[in-house]
Design an enzyme around this catalytic site. Structure first.
Site, PDB file in Angstrom:
ATOM      1  N   ASP A   1       0.891  -1.167   0.000  1.00  0.00           N
ATOM      2  CA  ASP A   1       0.000   0.000   0.000  1.00  0.00           C
ATOM      3  C   ASP A   1       0.924   1.210   0.000  1.00  0.00           C
ATOM      4  O   ASP A   1       1.632   1.467   0.984  1.00  0.00           O
ATOM      5  CB  ASP A   1      -0.883  -0.035   1.250  1.00  0.00           C
ATOM      6  CG  ASP A   1      -1.723   1.235   1.398  1.00  0.00           C
ATOM      7  OD1 ASP A   1      -1.537   2.193   0.612  1.00  0.00           O
ATOM      8  OD2 ASP A   1      -2.554   1.272   2.322  1.00  0.00           O
ATOM      9  N   VAL A   2       0.926   1.967  -1.103  1.00  0.00           N
ATOM     10  CA  VAL A   2       1.939   3.012  -1.263  1.00  0.00           C
ATOM     11  C   VAL A   2       1.827   4.143  -0.240  1.00  0.00           C
ATOM     12  O   VAL A   2       2.765   4.921  -0.078  1.00  0.00           O
ATOM     13  CB  VAL A   2       1.931   3.602  -2.695  1.00  0.00           C
ATOM     14  CG1 VAL A   2       2.336   2.553  -3.718  1.00  0.00           C
ATOM     15  CG2 VAL A   2       0.575   4.220  -3.038  1.00  0.00           C
TER      16      VAL A   2
ATOM     17  N   TYR B   1      -7.403  15.123  -7.764  1.00  0.00           N
ATOM     18  CA  TYR B   1      -6.465  14.327  -8.576  1.00  0.00           C
ATOM     19  C   TYR B   1      -5.445  15.244  -9.240  1.00  0.00           C
ATOM     20  O   TYR B   1      -4.231  14.996  -9.180  1.00  0.00           O
ATOM     21  CB  TYR B   1      -7.294  13.567  -9.619  1.00  0.00           C
ATOM     22  CG  TYR B   1      -6.535  12.667 -10.558  1.00  0.00           C
ATOM     23  CD1 TYR B   1      -6.172  11.374 -10.178  1.00  0.00           C
ATOM     24  CD2 TYR B   1      -6.210  13.084 -11.842  1.00  0.00           C
ATOM     25  CE1 TYR B   1      -5.512  10.525 -11.060  1.00  0.00           C
ATOM     26  CE2 TYR B   1      -5.555  12.253 -12.724  1.00  0.00           C
ATOM     27  CZ  TYR B   1      -5.210  10.976 -12.332  1.00  0.00           C
ATOM     28  OH  TYR B   1      -4.556  10.143 -13.206  1.00  0.00           O
TER      29      TYR B   1
HETATM   30  P1  NAD Z   1      -5.771   1.341 -12.833  1.00  0.00           P
HETATM   31  O1  NAD Z   1      -6.846   1.789 -11.917  1.00  0.00           O
HETATM   32  O2  NAD Z   1      -6.046   0.212 -13.741  1.00  0.00           O
HETATM   33  O3  NAD Z   1      -4.439   0.976 -12.029  1.00  0.00           O
HETATM   34  C1  NAD Z   1      -4.093   1.577 -10.818  1.00  0.00           C
HETATM   35  C2  NAD Z   1      -3.380   0.536  -9.982  1.00  0.00           C
HETATM   36  O4  NAD Z   1      -2.953   1.171  -8.760  1.00  0.00           O
HETATM   37  C3  NAD Z   1      -4.274  -0.637  -9.602  1.00  0.00           C
HETATM   38  O5  NAD Z   1      -3.600  -1.863  -9.810  1.00  0.00           O
HETATM   39  C4  NAD Z   1      -4.560  -0.401  -8.130  1.00  0.00           C
HETATM   40  O6  NAD Z   1      -4.802  -1.573  -7.387  1.00  0.00           O
HETATM   41  C5  NAD Z   1      -3.262   0.277  -7.701  1.00  0.00           C
HETATM   42  N1  NAD Z   1      -3.422   0.999  -6.441  1.00  0.00           N
HETATM   43  C6  NAD Z   1      -4.438   1.806  -6.050  1.00  0.00           C
HETATM   44  N2  NAD Z   1      -4.248   2.227  -4.794  1.00  0.00           N
HETATM   45  C7  NAD Z   1      -3.072   1.673  -4.385  1.00  0.00           C
HETATM   46  C8  NAD Z   1      -2.321   1.735  -3.179  1.00  0.00           C
HETATM   47  N3  NAD Z   1      -2.751   2.443  -2.101  1.00  0.00           N
HETATM   48  N4  NAD Z   1      -1.159   1.061  -3.109  1.00  0.00           N
HETATM   49  C9  NAD Z   1      -0.724   0.337  -4.166  1.00  0.00           C
HETATM   50  N5  NAD Z   1      -1.390   0.222  -5.325  1.00  0.00           N
HETATM   51  C10 NAD Z   1      -2.553   0.898  -5.428  1.00  0.00           C
HETATM   52  O7  NAD Z   1      -5.400   2.655 -13.679  1.00  0.00           O
HETATM   53  P2  NAD Z   1      -4.117   3.018 -14.598  1.00  0.00           P
HETATM   54  O8  NAD Z   1      -4.607   3.849 -15.707  1.00  0.00           O
HETATM   55  O9  NAD Z   1      -3.306   1.819 -14.908  1.00  0.00           O
HETATM   56  O10 NAD Z   1      -3.335   3.975 -13.603  1.00  0.00           O
HETATM   57  C11 NAD Z   1      -1.919   3.958 -13.474  1.00  0.00           C
HETATM   58  C12 NAD Z   1      -1.414   5.360 -13.219  1.00  0.00           C
HETATM   59  O11 NAD Z   1      -1.640   6.167 -14.378  1.00  0.00           O
HETATM   60  C13 NAD Z   1      -2.109   6.093 -12.074  1.00  0.00           C
HETATM   61  O12 NAD Z   1      -1.146   6.827 -11.330  1.00  0.00           O
HETATM   62  C14 NAD Z   1      -3.039   7.048 -12.781  1.00  0.00           C
HETATM   63  O13 NAD Z   1      -3.351   8.176 -12.002  1.00  0.00           O
HETATM   64  C15 NAD Z   1      -2.217   7.394 -13.999  1.00  0.00           C
HETATM   65  N6  NAD Z   1      -2.974   7.935 -15.127  1.00  0.00           N
HETATM   66  C16 NAD Z   1      -3.994   7.240 -15.706  1.00  0.00           C
HETATM   67  C17 NAD Z   1      -4.670   7.768 -16.798  1.00  0.00           C
HETATM   68  C18 NAD Z   1      -5.786   7.029 -17.487  1.00  0.00           C
HETATM   69  O14 NAD Z   1      -6.494   7.640 -18.309  1.00  0.00           O
HETATM   70  N7  NAD Z   1      -5.981   5.762 -17.263  1.00  0.00           N
HETATM   71  C19 NAD Z   1      -4.298   9.026 -17.290  1.00  0.00           C
HETATM   72  C20 NAD Z   1      -3.245   9.714 -16.677  1.00  0.00           C
HETATM   73  C21 NAD Z   1      -2.576   9.153 -15.600  1.00  0.00           C
END
Ligand code: NAD
Length: 258
Positions: free
Chosen positions: A60-61, A150
């Site tokens: 858990d980060v 966010y």
């Molecule tokens: P996602 O929701 O599929 O993946 C997020 C991952 O983070 C999941 O596996 C989740 O279990 C994990 N997570 C959540 N809370 C956590 C915690 N407390 N400790 C450890 N792990 C935790 O979404 P994604 O798109 O793969 O997101 C990855 C990154 O990209 C994130 O930082 C997100 O903000 C960023 N992002 C996503 C988008 C988009 O459009 N999908 C755009 C810009 C940035």
């Protein structure tokens, strides 16, 4: 020869989405990958599939003790740590005036504190010459209504990136940030989490939406972000540190009047 041969890289939030693609690509490029997440079942399954190239750790980060344990596990499994991708993140939709403090702090805890603790804990244990890649967002470099909490945390990640780059440069540790636009994962497409949902149909619908919004005419793929993470983790980016990299299909390039 892989681009990450001999390197040990920890990826947070690696059980699914962008983090999963980063873990897969890094393993294919010769790295030992520490798959870290709170989704234990999915994370363990991924590490098992990647075989000798990966191991899973519950992280858990937002929890400093979890970070210490994860770094300890990486060191005892592989003897070293060379890279970190701070990928874990959460998104909540609300206007700022309607956002309860508890919700604000929940997003700060994961996105911002998580990134800070990752830099702090892993850099201290990392080999000189290592790399840190922080996952920000295009909302780190522009505003977006309804995701104020966010966006605030993603702006903060750029600040952490720049300061860490300055403070760690004497150890040749490079720190950069990725700023993805809309990427086709569960975060932007929650239907992916519903086993009965028509995910392909949903992806096509999102493509249609982003065809109008984004110059390249489609939503991004998590594998495309993984390739940027690979670039920033490998020697291909050896003279780059402290920088944000927007990967958004041209969304932030400007406005089009036609
Ligand atoms: P996602 O929701 O599929 O993946 C997020 C991952 O983070 C999941 O596996 C989740 O279990 C994990 N997570 C959540 N809370 C956590 C915690 N407390 N400790 C450890 N792990 C935790 O979404 P994604 O798109 O793969 O997101 C990855 C990154 O990209 C994130 O930082 C997100 O903000 C960023 N992002 C996503 C988008 C988009 O459009 N999908 C755009 C810009 C940035």
């Amino acid at each position: 020869m892989g681009k990450l041969d001999g390197r040990v890289v920890l990826v947070t939030g690696a059980a699914r989405g962008q983090g999963e693609q980063e873990a897969r690509l890094f393993a294919a490029e010769g790295a030992k990958v520490v798959v870290a997440d709170v989704l234990d079942e999915q994370g363990e399954a991924l590490a098992k599939e990647l075989g000798a190239s990966a191991s899973y750790v519950h992280l858990d980060v937002g929890d400093e003790a979890d970070w210490s344990a994860a770094v300890g596990a990486a060191k005892s499994a592989y003897g070293r740590i060379d890279g970190l991708v701070n990928n874990a993140g959460i998104l909540r939709f609300n206007s700022l005036v309607d956002t309860p403090l508890e919700e604000f702090m929940q997003v700060v805890r994961v996105n911002q504190v998580g990134c800070f603790l990752g830099i702090k804990t892993v850099a201290a244990a990392m080999e000189d010459g290592g790399t840190i890649v922080n996952t920000a967002s295009y909302t780190a470099v522009t505003g977006m209504a309804a995701v104020g909490t966010y966006a605030a945390t993603k702006h903060a990640i750029l600040g952490l990136t720049r300061v860490a780059a300055l403070e760690l440069a004497d150890r040749r540790i490079r720190v950069n940030a990725m700023c993805p636009g809309a990427i086709d994962t569960a975060m932007s497409n929650p239907a992916q989490l519903d086993p009965d949902a028509d995910t392909e149909g949903m992806s096509r619908a999102l493509d249609e939406l982003y065809r109008k919004l984004v110059p390249l005419g489609r939503i991004g793929k998590p594998a495309e972000v993984a390739r940027l993470a690979l670039f920033l983790t490998s020697d291909d980016s050896s003279y780059i540190t402290g920088q944000p990299f927007v990967i958004d299909g041209g969304w932030l390039a400007g406005v089009s009047v036609f």
